[in-house]
Each structure stands twice: as structure tokens, then as C-alpha cells.
Design a protein around this motif. Sequence first.
Motif, mmCIF file in Angstrom:
data_model
loop_
_atom_site.group_PDB
_atom_site.id
_atom_site.type_symbol
_atom_site.label_atom_id
_atom_site.label_comp_id
_atom_site.label_asym_id
_atom_site.label_seq_id
_atom_site.Cartn_x
_atom_site.Cartn_y
_atom_site.Cartn_z
ATOM 1 N N ALA A 1 0.835 -1.210 0.000
ATOM 2 C CA ALA A 1 0.000 0.000 0.000
ATOM 3 C C ALA A 1 0.865 1.253 0.000
ATOM 4 O O ALA A 1 0.562 2.242 -0.692
ATOM 5 C CB ALA A 1 -0.933 -0.006 1.213
ATOM 6 N N ALA A 2 1.964 1.218 0.766
ATOM 7 C CA ALA A 2 2.867 2.375 0.804
ATOM 8 C C ALA A 2 3.519 2.608 -0.557
ATOM 9 O O ALA A 2 3.621 3.753 -1.023
ATOM 10 C CB ALA A 2 3.940 2.156 1.877
ATOM 11 N N ILE A 3 3.952 1.528 -1.211
ATOM 12 C CA ILE A 3 4.539 1.661 -2.550
ATOM 13 C C ILE A 3 3.530 2.251 -3.518
ATOM 14 O O ILE A 3 3.851 3.133 -4.329
ATOM 15 C CB ILE A 3 5.023 0.291 -3.053
ATOM 16 N N HIS A 4 2.297 1.805 -3.413
ATOM 17 C CA HIS A 4 1.264 2.224 -4.366
ATOM 18 C C HIS A 4 0.753 3.639 -4.145
ATOM 19 O O HIS A 4 -0.038 4.140 -4.949
ATOM 20 C CB HIS A 4 0.092 1.223 -4.323
ATOM 21 N N HIS A 5 1.216 4.286 -3.105
ATOM 22 C CA HIS A 5 0.874 5.702 -2.918
ATOM 23 C C HIS A 5 1.676 6.597 -3.876
ATOM 24 O O HIS A 5 1.368 7.787 -4.012
ATOM 25 C CB HIS A 5 1.131 6.134 -1.472
ATOM 26 N N ILE A 6 2.697 6.025 -4.513
ATOM 27 C CA ILE A 6 3.525 6.805 -5.444
ATOM 28 C C ILE A 6 2.867 6.759 -6.818
ATOM 29 O O ILE A 6 2.887 5.735 -7.503
ATOM 30 C CB ILE A 6 4.956 6.258 -5.490
ATOM 31 N N GLU A 7 2.257 7.853 -7.216
ATOM 32 C CA GLU A 7 1.555 7.918 -8.493
ATOM 33 C C GLU A 7 2.531 8.280 -9.614
ATOM 34 O O GLU A 7 3.469 9.042 -9.415
ATOM 35 C CB GLU A 7 0.422 8.941 -8.433
ATOM 36 N N LEU A 8 2.292 7.720 -10.794
ATOM 37 C CA LEU A 8 3.133 7.981 -11.960
ATOM 38 C C LEU A 8 2.279 8.532 -13.097
ATOM 39 O O LEU A 8 1.047 8.542 -13.022
ATOM 40 C CB LEU A 8 3.871 6.707 -12.367
ATOM 41 N N SER A 9 2.937 8.982 -14.147
ATOM 42 C CA SER A 9 2.254 9.783 -15.164
ATOM 43 C C SER A 9 1.592 8.967 -16.266
ATOM 44 O O SER A 9 0.726 9.475 -16.985
ATOM 45 C CB SER A 9 3.246 10.766 -15.795
ATOM 46 N N ALA A 10 1.993 7.715 -16.442
ATOM 47 C CA ALA A 10 1.458 6.885 -17.523
ATOM 48 C C ALA A 10 1.699 5.427 -17.166
ATOM 49 O O ALA A 10 2.382 5.108 -16.194
ATOM 50 C CB ALA A 10 2.124 7.236 -18.855
ATOM 51 N N TYR A 11 1.127 4.540 -17.973
ATOM 52 C CA TYR A 11 1.293 3.103 -17.765
ATOM 53 C C TYR A 11 2.439 2.589 -18.629
ATOM 54 O O TYR A 11 2.586 3.005 -19.784
ATOM 55 C CB TYR A 11 0.016 2.360 -18.154
ATOM 56 N N GLY A 12 3.233 1.654 -18.064
ATOM 57 C CA GLY A 12 4.287 1.070 -18.867
ATOM 58 C C GLY A 12 5.415 0.524 -18.025
ATOM 59 O O GLY A 12 5.433 0.651 -16.792
ATOM 60 N N TYR A 13 6.366 -0.090 -18.695
ATOM 61 C CA TYR A 13 7.544 -0.631 -18.030
ATOM 62 C C TYR A 13 8.440 0.528 -17.623
ATOM 63 O O TYR A 13 8.627 1.492 -18.373
ATOM 64 C CB TYR A 13 8.282 -1.582 -18.970
ATOM 65 N N LEU A 14 9.008 0.424 -16.431
ATOM 66 C CA LEU A 14 9.779 1.524 -15.873
ATOM 67 C C LEU A 14 11.267 1.221 -15.940
ATOM 68 O O LEU A 14 11.712 0.127 -15.567
ATOM 69 C CB LEU A 14 9.354 1.737 -14.415
ATOM 70 N N THR A 15 12.033 2.175 -16.442
ATOM 71 C CA THR A 15 13.493 2.127 -16.306
ATOM 72 C C THR A 15 13.843 3.384 -15.511
ATOM 73 O O THR A 15 13.473 3.491 -14.356
ATOM 74 C CB THR A 15 14.193 2.087 -17.671
ATOM 75 N N THR A 16 14.557 4.314 -16.116
ATOM 76 C CA THR A 16 14.692 5.632 -15.495
ATOM 77 C C THR A 16 13.569 6.550 -15.991
ATOM 78 O O THR A 16 13.508 7.717 -15.623
ATOM 79 C CB THR A 16 16.057 6.257 -15.826
ATOM 80 N N ARG A 17 12.719 5.995 -16.832
ATOM 81 C CA ARG A 17 11.517 6.653 -17.324
ATOM 82 C C ARG A 17 10.529 5.557 -17.704
ATOM 83 O O ARG A 17 10.852 4.369 -17.633
ATOM 84 C CB ARG A 17 11.841 7.530 -18.549
ATOM 85 N N ILE A 18 9.340 5.930 -18.093
ATOM 86 C CA ILE A 18 8.350 4.953 -18.524
ATOM 87 C C ILE A 18 8.543 4.710 -20.018
ATOM 88 O O ILE A 18 8.421 5.629 -20.832
ATOM 89 C CB ILE A 18 6.925 5.445 -18.221
ATOM 90 N N LEU A 19 8.847 3.469 -20.380
ATOM 91 C CA LEU A 19 9.073 3.137 -21.776
ATOM 92 C C LEU A 19 7.742 2.925 -22.499
ATOM 93 O O LEU A 19 6.829 2.305 -21.957
ATOM 94 C CB LEU A 19 9.916 1.865 -21.899
#
Length: 311
Positions: A133-151
Motif C-alpha cells: 500500500a505504501a509503494i502504491h501511494h507513489i503515483e506515476l504519469s502513464a502506464y508502462g515498463y519503468l526504467t529511469t523513465r516509462i518506456l
Amino acid sequence: MFDRPLDEDQATEILRPVWPDAVVTDIRARTGGQLSSVYEVRCAEPARSVIVKLYADQWRWKQAKEVHVYRLLQAGGVVPIPVILRVEPDIGPLGCACTVMTTLPGQPLSHISIYLDDAQLAHVYRQLGAALAAIHHIELSAYGYLTTRILDPEPDNTAYMTRQFTKKLAEFEQLGGDSALHAAIRAYVAKRTHLFRRCEAPVLCHNDFHEGNVLVQQDAGNWTVTGFIDVENAAAADPLLDLAKTDYYAIRGNPVKRAALAQGYGPLPDDWSERSTLYRLYHALELWDWFASIGETTPLPGIADDIRGLI
């Protein structure tokens, strides 16, 4: 398997920028894998231990990803996690990338879970739910595989999961998967794509949150979660996708674990069970593809049975 040896002189050289007076006393191999060799390096001065990860050349980008995700978690207030002490894309004498991070206390939950009674399992799995639940509080800008950005970012979960199922089904077919099972998976998913729309926003997902990656130690008779590791599969996705992977990899139908995970996590949507089944199917399909791609055929019949059971 990437197996790069590490001796005391090399470890001392790696630690020198962190602790100039470091005296290495012991090096112990930890669980590694296809991507990296992992060592616990113990020092007499300063009196502490660290984790040293050496990455195969083709996986240097995974090193950058791991550092990025740990920093996302740190910025989001998620603890305890390892602290990154040194990152080098190339350690000359070793000819590979290297990351140094603090060692979390404890041992993998997978080492002791079979010895726990139902009450102890429930206590630990409530902590696992709270950690997710704590991890999932971090919202991101789009869906996708994550590296240093969302691919290849997707704007919504339907587009992302449809793409992922299409990709994994194609791999299943190319790798010699049963044609009837392929058709059954495709039909099952096609009837349930509306469930993907239920996710309103992408969040950071650990995407490998199973007992081997959760550390625990005993405290006053109870087992306490001391942290989690191995964020190299992280993605921006539906939080239920993450919960479903823990369900498929670790819970395996155990009602005590499942109830405790949900209790620790907090309120779940009414359609959690139906969406979880769809996502567990995805994880099973992905796992079948992975083993088949590396020529490890022994687990394939069991995973295929899992898939049949889910659909």
C-alpha cells in the motif's frame, strides 16, 4: 547466470570512495541471478556490511533502473529500503557495472515461512499488505515498463494491458505453447477487457513482491518485516496487478495469507477477486514465456495447469 567473482582486494577498492579506511574481513555470495552477482561485504572498519552488486554488461541499464526506483521510493517516504552508497557504470578491473548499497537486516521470508503457523503467517502478511500500500501511494504519469523513465507509455490501463497480453500471447505461440490453451486465454481475456478500465491511475508497482524478496527477522517472538529488495521489475501499472503477482507467486491459494494481505493493504475495490484472476493469468502466462525462452522446460506443465485453472 551471471557469476562474477569478487575478492577482498577488489571489494576494498570498490568501497574506498565510500569509506577510505575500509578493512574488508569477509565476502559472502548472496542470491544472484541472470542479471547480476550479489555479495555481502563485511568490514571491520567501519564495523558494518554492505551489498555489492555486479551487473553483466548487457544489464547495465537495469542498474540505472534499480537506483532510480529506490530513489523514487525514498522520495515517497517508503521505508525501510537499501540506501544507495555508490553507483559505477564501469569498474575497470572487473569490467562490469557496480552498485553499493546498505544491507537490510533479516533473512528472506521464503526461508522461514513454511515453519510459521497461521497466526504468524497472518501477522507477516498484514505487514506485506501495508508495504505494498505504501509503494502504491507513489503515483506515476502513464502506464508502462519503468526504467529511469516509462518506456512506450500508454495513457490508460486498457491500452497497456491489452498490449501486454497481446505480446505475451504472441511469445507463447512462438515458444511452442499449446494452441488450444492459447485460444482459450485469448478468448478469456477478450471477454474481460472491460475490467482494465476500472483502474483510474497508474502507480509504482514493485512487480516482484514475493517471499524471496521480503526480509524478516524475529522480534520478541514475532516475525517483523525489515524491508524488501530487488526492484528491477518495477512498472507503472494498476496496483491490483502488483497484488495479483504476490497472490500468484506467494499466496498460491492460501486463505490465511490472502486475507491477511488484503487486511494489511486496506480497502480494495468490490471487483478485486475478478480483476485479480485476470491479472494472475497474465503473470502465469508471462512466467511460462520466461521459462520457455531460457529453455527451462520442467516448470512449464505446472504453469500451464495454473493457467487452465484460472480460465
